[in-house]
Design a protein around this motif. Sequence first.
Motif, PDB file in Angstrom:
ATOM      1  N   PRO A 252     -50.339 -17.155  27.983  1.00 19.79           N
ATOM      2  CA  PRO A 252     -50.625 -18.562  27.519  1.00 19.79           C
ATOM      3  C   PRO A 252     -50.136 -18.738  26.045  1.00 19.79           C
ATOM      4  O   PRO A 252     -49.669 -19.631  25.807  1.00 19.79           O
ATOM      5  CB  PRO A 252     -52.146 -18.547  27.725  1.00 19.79           C
ATOM      6  CG  PRO A 252     -52.507 -17.832  29.062  1.00 19.79           C
ATOM      7  CD  PRO A 252     -51.597 -16.506  28.714  1.00 19.79           C
ATOM      8  N   ASP A 253     -50.369 -17.535  25.219  1.00 19.29           N
ATOM      9  CA  ASP A 253     -49.986 -17.851  23.757  1.00 19.29           C
ATOM     10  C   ASP A 253     -48.664 -18.247  23.642  1.00 19.29           C
ATOM     11  O   ASP A 253     -48.225 -18.698  22.694  1.00 19.29           O
ATOM     12  CB  ASP A 253     -50.449 -16.598  22.883  1.00 19.29           C
ATOM     13  CG  ASP A 253     -52.199 -16.522  22.973  1.00 19.29           C
ATOM     14  OD1 ASP A 253     -53.002 -17.714  23.155  1.00 19.29           O
ATOM     15  OD2 ASP A 253     -52.717 -15.582  22.539  1.00 19.29           O
TER      16      ASP A 253
ATOM     17  N   ASN B 225     -47.694 -21.374  24.730  1.00 20.50           N
ATOM     18  CA  ASN B 225     -47.833 -22.497  23.491  1.00 20.50           C
ATOM     19  C   ASN B 225     -47.169 -22.444  22.367  1.00 20.50           C
ATOM     20  O   ASN B 225     -46.712 -23.495  21.854  1.00 20.50           O
ATOM     21  CB  ASN B 225     -49.433 -22.180  23.165  1.00 20.50           C
ATOM     22  CG  ASN B 225     -50.722 -22.531  24.234  1.00 20.50           C
ATOM     23  OD1 ASN B 225     -50.322 -23.133  25.277  1.00 20.50           O
ATOM     24  ND2 ASN B 225     -51.660 -21.705  23.920  1.00 20.50           N
ATOM     25  N   ALA B 226     -46.618 -21.256  22.244  1.00 22.84           N
ATOM     26  CA  ALA B 226     -45.676 -21.239  21.058  1.00 22.84           C
ATOM     27  C   ALA B 226     -44.078 -21.606  21.410  1.00 22.84           C
ATOM     28  O   ALA B 226     -43.510 -22.120  20.431  1.00 22.84           O
ATOM     29  CB  ALA B 226     -45.703 -19.577  20.433  1.00 22.84           C
TER      30      ALA B 226
ATOM     31  N   ARG C 277     -43.873 -24.741  27.525  1.00 23.63           N
ATOM     32  CA  ARG C 277     -43.799 -24.354  29.058  1.00 23.63           C
ATOM     33  C   ARG C 277     -42.494 -24.948  29.644  1.00 23.63           C
ATOM     34  O   ARG C 277     -42.114 -26.035  29.573  1.00 23.63           O
ATOM     35  CB  ARG C 277     -44.966 -25.009  29.638  1.00 23.63           C
ATOM     36  CG  ARG C 277     -46.165 -24.238  29.330  1.00 23.63           C
ATOM     37  CD  ARG C 277     -47.510 -24.868  29.631  1.00 23.63           C
ATOM     38  NE  ARG C 277     -48.760 -23.973  29.325  1.00 23.63           N
ATOM     39  CZ  ARG C 277     -49.121 -23.737  28.101  1.00 23.63           C
ATOM     40  NH1 ARG C 277     -48.736 -24.426  27.096  1.00 23.63           N
ATOM     41  NH2 ARG C 277     -50.342 -23.045  28.130  1.00 23.63           N
TER      42      ARG C 277
ATOM     43  N   LYS D 214     -46.849 -10.652  25.455  1.00 24.52           N
ATOM     44  CA  LYS D 214     -46.169 -11.920  24.949  1.00 24.52           C
ATOM     45  C   LYS D 214     -44.616 -11.942  24.400  1.00 24.52           C
ATOM     46  O   LYS D 214     -44.187 -12.330  23.649  1.00 24.52           O
ATOM     47  CB  LYS D 214     -46.787 -12.600  23.648  1.00 24.52           C
ATOM     48  CG  LYS D 214     -48.192 -12.869  23.753  1.00 24.52           C
ATOM     49  CD  LYS D 214     -48.965 -13.291  22.494  1.00 24.52           C
ATOM     50  CE  LYS D 214     -50.485 -12.726  22.715  1.00 24.52           C
ATOM     51  NZ  LYS D 214     -51.238 -12.938  21.186  1.00 24.52           N
TER      52      LYS D 214
ATOM     53  N   GLU E 114     -50.254 -16.731  32.915  1.00 23.31           N
ATOM     54  CA  GLU E 114     -50.430 -18.268  33.381  1.00 23.31           C
ATOM     55  C   GLU E 114     -48.980 -18.206  34.221  1.00 23.31           C
ATOM     56  O   GLU E 114     -47.882 -18.033  33.904  1.00 23.31           O
ATOM     57  CB  GLU E 114     -50.277 -19.102  32.210  1.00 23.31           C
ATOM     58  CG  GLU E 114     -50.300 -20.694  32.626  1.00 23.31           C
ATOM     59  CD  GLU E 114     -50.325 -21.543  31.261  1.00 23.31           C
ATOM     60  OE1 GLU E 114     -49.509 -22.625  31.565  1.00 23.31           O
ATOM     61  OE2 GLU E 114     -50.975 -21.062  30.517  1.00 23.31           O
TER      62      GLU E 114
END
Length: 304
Positions: free
Chosen positions: A167-168, A171-172, A175, A234, A257
């Motif tokens: 998810p991080d 977010n960066a 999506r 990530k 995710e």
Amino acid sequence: MYDLKELEAFAVVIRSGSLSLSARELDLPKSTLSRRIRQLESSVGQPLLRRESNQLIPNEAGRVFYKYCNEMLVLAQQGSEALNELRENITGELVLRSHEAFIRGWFAQVAETFMTHHQGVNIRVHTQTQAPSDQADGVCLWLGDPGESPLRQELLGSLTQGVYGHPDYLNARGRPQNPGDLGQHTWVDLLGNQPGSPALTLHHSRHGIYPLQPPVSCLQFDQYCLQGDAIVRKQGLGLMPHWMVERRLQAHPGTLELCLPEWRGPSLPVWLLYPHGSLPRRVRAFLSHVRNSIPQGWCDRHAA
């Protein structure tokens, strides 16, 4: 008739060349081991060993007898196992092999559960990164195409796949809204999906098939668990089996995710590989145990 304990003592001494090492291996006093060797030599009517440079080595008679000694021990073991087959209890050694995708957690639990019901069985588990070319007496659980194999191949089900990221990271980096957006992301891949190899395909219930050629991977692994670890750190997006992700999320919620939830990757078939012909009772029992332990997250076997 030779005593089996004497034959075993002789065979162990031949392999180790030392009374002390052999006594430790057999968990016997040296005096008992020496007595068994002397009794065997008395039975055959001649010496079988000689000492040379602090080692016990076979003489000519010992070298000849060692071959037949091994054959007698093997036949005795086979006879014992054959008799055990007639008893209610399941015993003996069971050799299991599993694709690395299943070895952590699920397959180990299946093996442990089997042992709780059959405590006379000794199980050895090996991790496989390539489909076995031979499996003389045991079972292998395999994910994907096993290729040409002399083993019987029984389809258990299949694992569907999707694109996942942390998810991080999403977010960066944003999506992806459609498969074309994946080209803007770093890709974490499995070895074998190299540039120039046949394109992966994503499937959609309405839009059909999208040929996916991911960007050159900055990270490639030969194991799903390592690929998943990199995505959780990530490092990028990657195609992973939903069932494996669900198990990871049970232990580490919120670390992965699903991207493009309406698109799925190719399904991966799950196979049981085992020898043709008559199988020992312990192998038949384990095959039945695996069939009864298939997770709900695996698709119907006809969908692979």
